[in-house]
Scaffold this motif. Structure first.
Motif, PDB file in Angstrom:
ATOM      1  N   UNK A   1       2.283  -9.135   1.011  1.00 53.17           N
ATOM      2  CA  UNK A   1       3.719  -8.353   0.894  1.00 53.17           C
ATOM      3  C   UNK A   1       3.722  -7.032   2.116  1.00 53.17           C
ATOM      4  N   UNK A   2       2.354  -6.439   2.085  1.00 47.93           N
ATOM      5  CA  UNK A   2       2.259  -5.576   3.102  1.00 47.93           C
ATOM      6  C   UNK A   2       2.439  -6.045   4.533  1.00 47.93           C
ATOM      7  N   UNK A   3       1.985  -7.064   4.906  1.00 54.30           N
ATOM      8  CA  UNK A   3       2.021  -7.587   5.903  1.00 54.30           C
ATOM      9  C   UNK A   3       3.525  -7.985   6.525  1.00 54.30           C
ATOM     10  N   UNK A   4       4.097  -8.696   5.347  1.00 53.18           N
ATOM     11  CA  UNK A   4       5.519  -9.027   5.704  1.00 53.18           C
ATOM     12  C   UNK A   4       6.331  -7.710   5.910  1.00 53.18           C
ATOM     13  N   UNK A   5       6.001  -6.905   5.039  1.00 52.97           N
ATOM     14  CA  UNK A   5       6.897  -5.503   5.256  1.00 52.97           C
ATOM     15  C   UNK A   5       6.834  -5.000   6.666  1.00 52.97           C
ATOM     16  N   UNK A   6       5.627  -4.959   7.051  1.00 53.33           N
ATOM     17  CA  UNK A   6       5.082  -4.247   8.660  1.00 53.33           C
ATOM     18  C   UNK A   6       5.900  -5.110   9.627  1.00 53.33           C
ATOM     19  N   UNK A   7       5.768  -6.649   9.237  1.00 57.43           N
ATOM     20  CA  UNK A   7       6.512  -7.437  10.257  1.00 57.43           C
ATOM     21  C   UNK A   7       7.983  -7.448  10.412  1.00 57.43           C
TER      22      UNK A   7
ATOM     23  N   UNK B   1       6.422   0.239   9.515  1.00 59.42           N
ATOM     24  CA  UNK B   1       5.726  -0.791  10.012  1.00 59.42           C
ATOM     25  C   UNK B   1       4.349  -0.539  10.270  1.00 59.42           C
ATOM     26  N   UNK B   2       3.810   0.877  10.945  1.00 60.37           N
ATOM     27  CA  UNK B   2       2.618   1.092  11.147  1.00 60.37           C
ATOM     28  C   UNK B   2       1.792   1.168   9.978  1.00 60.37           C
ATOM     29  N   UNK B   3       2.399   1.712   8.798  1.00 61.81           N
ATOM     30  CA  UNK B   3       1.633   2.236   7.592  1.00 61.81           C
ATOM     31  C   UNK B   3       1.573   0.936   6.913  1.00 61.81           C
ATOM     32  N   UNK B   4       2.357  -0.141   6.700  1.00 66.13           N
ATOM     33  CA  UNK B   4       2.247  -1.345   6.021  1.00 66.13           C
ATOM     34  C   UNK B   4       1.050  -2.059   6.682  1.00 66.13           C
ATOM     35  N   UNK B   5       1.087  -2.382   8.087  1.00 70.01           N
ATOM     36  CA  UNK B   5       0.048  -3.108   8.713  1.00 70.01           C
ATOM     37  C   UNK B   5      -1.286  -2.189   8.705  1.00 70.01           C
ATOM     38  N   UNK B   6      -1.449  -1.018   8.665  1.00 65.26           N
ATOM     39  CA  UNK B   6      -2.844  -0.458   8.539  1.00 65.26           C
ATOM     40  C   UNK B   6      -3.306  -0.570   7.138  1.00 65.26           C
ATOM     41  N   UNK B   7      -2.288  -0.472   5.981  1.00 63.33           N
ATOM     42  CA  UNK B   7      -2.524  -0.595   4.670  1.00 63.33           C
ATOM     43  C   UNK B   7      -3.030  -2.188   4.459  1.00 63.33           C
ATOM     44  N   UNK B   8      -2.388  -3.237   5.120  1.00 61.01           N
ATOM     45  CA  UNK B   8      -2.664  -4.308   4.847  1.00 61.01           C
ATOM     46  C   UNK B   8      -4.203  -4.540   5.311  1.00 61.01           C
ATOM     47  N   UNK B   9      -4.645  -3.985   6.560  1.00 56.72           N
ATOM     48  CA  UNK B   9      -5.874  -4.127   7.040  1.00 56.72           C
ATOM     49  C   UNK B   9      -6.858  -3.376   6.105  1.00 56.72           C
ATOM     50  N   UNK B  10      -6.573  -2.097   5.763  1.00 59.64           N
ATOM     51  CA  UNK B  10      -7.486  -1.393   5.070  1.00 59.64           C
ATOM     52  C   UNK B  10      -7.834  -1.991   3.948  1.00 59.64           C
ATOM     53  N   UNK B  11      -6.907  -2.665   2.954  1.00 54.22           N
ATOM     54  CA  UNK B  11      -7.439  -3.242   1.624  1.00 54.22           C
ATOM     55  C   UNK B  11      -7.527  -4.610   1.727  1.00 54.22           C
ATOM     56  N   UNK B  12      -7.651  -5.126   2.900  1.00 52.28           N
ATOM     57  CA  UNK B  12      -8.101  -6.419   2.976  1.00 52.28           C
ATOM     58  C   UNK B  12      -9.700  -6.548   2.810  1.00 52.28           C
ATOM     59  N   UNK B  13      -9.950  -8.025   2.284  1.00 53.70           N
ATOM     60  CA  UNK B  13     -11.574  -8.029   1.958  1.00 53.70           C
ATOM     61  C   UNK B  13     -12.074  -8.261   3.501  1.00 53.70           C
ATOM     62  N   UNK B  14     -13.233  -7.863   3.721  1.00 50.54           N
ATOM     63  CA  UNK B  14     -13.855  -7.979   5.178  1.00 50.54           C
ATOM     64  C   UNK B  14     -13.752  -9.277   5.899  1.00 50.54           C
ATOM     65  N   UNK B  15     -13.875 -10.467   5.268  1.00 51.03           N
ATOM     66  CA  UNK B  15     -13.401 -11.624   5.761  1.00 51.03           C
ATOM     67  C   UNK B  15     -11.952 -11.800   6.413  1.00 51.03           C
ATOM     68  N   UNK B  16     -11.084 -11.197   5.837  1.00 51.85           N
ATOM     69  CA  UNK B  16      -9.632 -11.266   5.947  1.00 51.85           C
ATOM     70  C   UNK B  16      -9.007  -9.977   6.944  1.00 51.85           C
TER      71      UNK B  16
END
Length: 171
Positions: A8-14, A74-89
């Protein structure tokens, strides 16, 4: 975090980046695209320099808040998606896309029109009617049109990276 939260965070950012950038056929126009192709040419057709100048200043102040809001979302959603993703994702496209959105938001600071410059602690946006020169107003609008086109181009690059990245993620 759950996979749904990250998606959802990725989609909101996009999606917010898409609203900032592109022109969707028939029903929805991106903000930067609309400002540079529809709004400014209409202002250039106004009969007097004073009227055009007032409308231009109103358009700039109204659009600035929308542009900044969409960029921040957009910036915050994409950064949050990166931060909360597991390391492999943690895919680097999230960082690159957030960087392009931040760059598109920074276009105003790189090319600042004279009306926005601070002068002696006061803003210079207040003009008397006799101080408005039609050629200066036209030049200011044309310069702002180029800035909006640059913003749309940079944001478009980020939007393309975002769509390709989400497609590659399989979401």
């Amino acid at each position: 975090m759950s996979r749904i939260t990250i998606a959802v965070s990725k989609f909101v950012g996009s999606i917010s980046l898409g609203l900032l950038t592109v022109r969707f056929p028939y029903f929805l126009h991106g903000l930067s695209y609309t400002l540079s192709t529809a709004a400014l040419p209409s202002l250039l057709c106004l009969p007097s320099a004073t009227t055009a100048h007032k409308a231009f200043l109103h358009l700039k102040s109204a659009s600035k808040s929308h542009l900044r809001l969409l960029s921040a979302i957009s910036t915050s959603s994409l950064l949050i998606a990166y931060i909360v993703s597991p390391s492999r994702a943690r895919h680097p496209y999230l960082l690159w896309t957030a960087l392009t959105v931040a760059l598109s938001g920074g276009v105003d600071f790189a090319v600042r029109p004279e009306e926005d410059m601070l002068k002696n602690g006061k803003r210079t946006e207040v003009f008397e009617e006799q101080d408005v020169n039609g050629e200066q107003v036209r030049q200011g609008m044309e310069r702002w049109k180029v800035v909006q086109a640059a913003r749309a181009g940079i944001s478009g690059l980020g939007f393309a990276m975002s769509v390709v990245g989400i497609w590659g993620d399989g979401f």
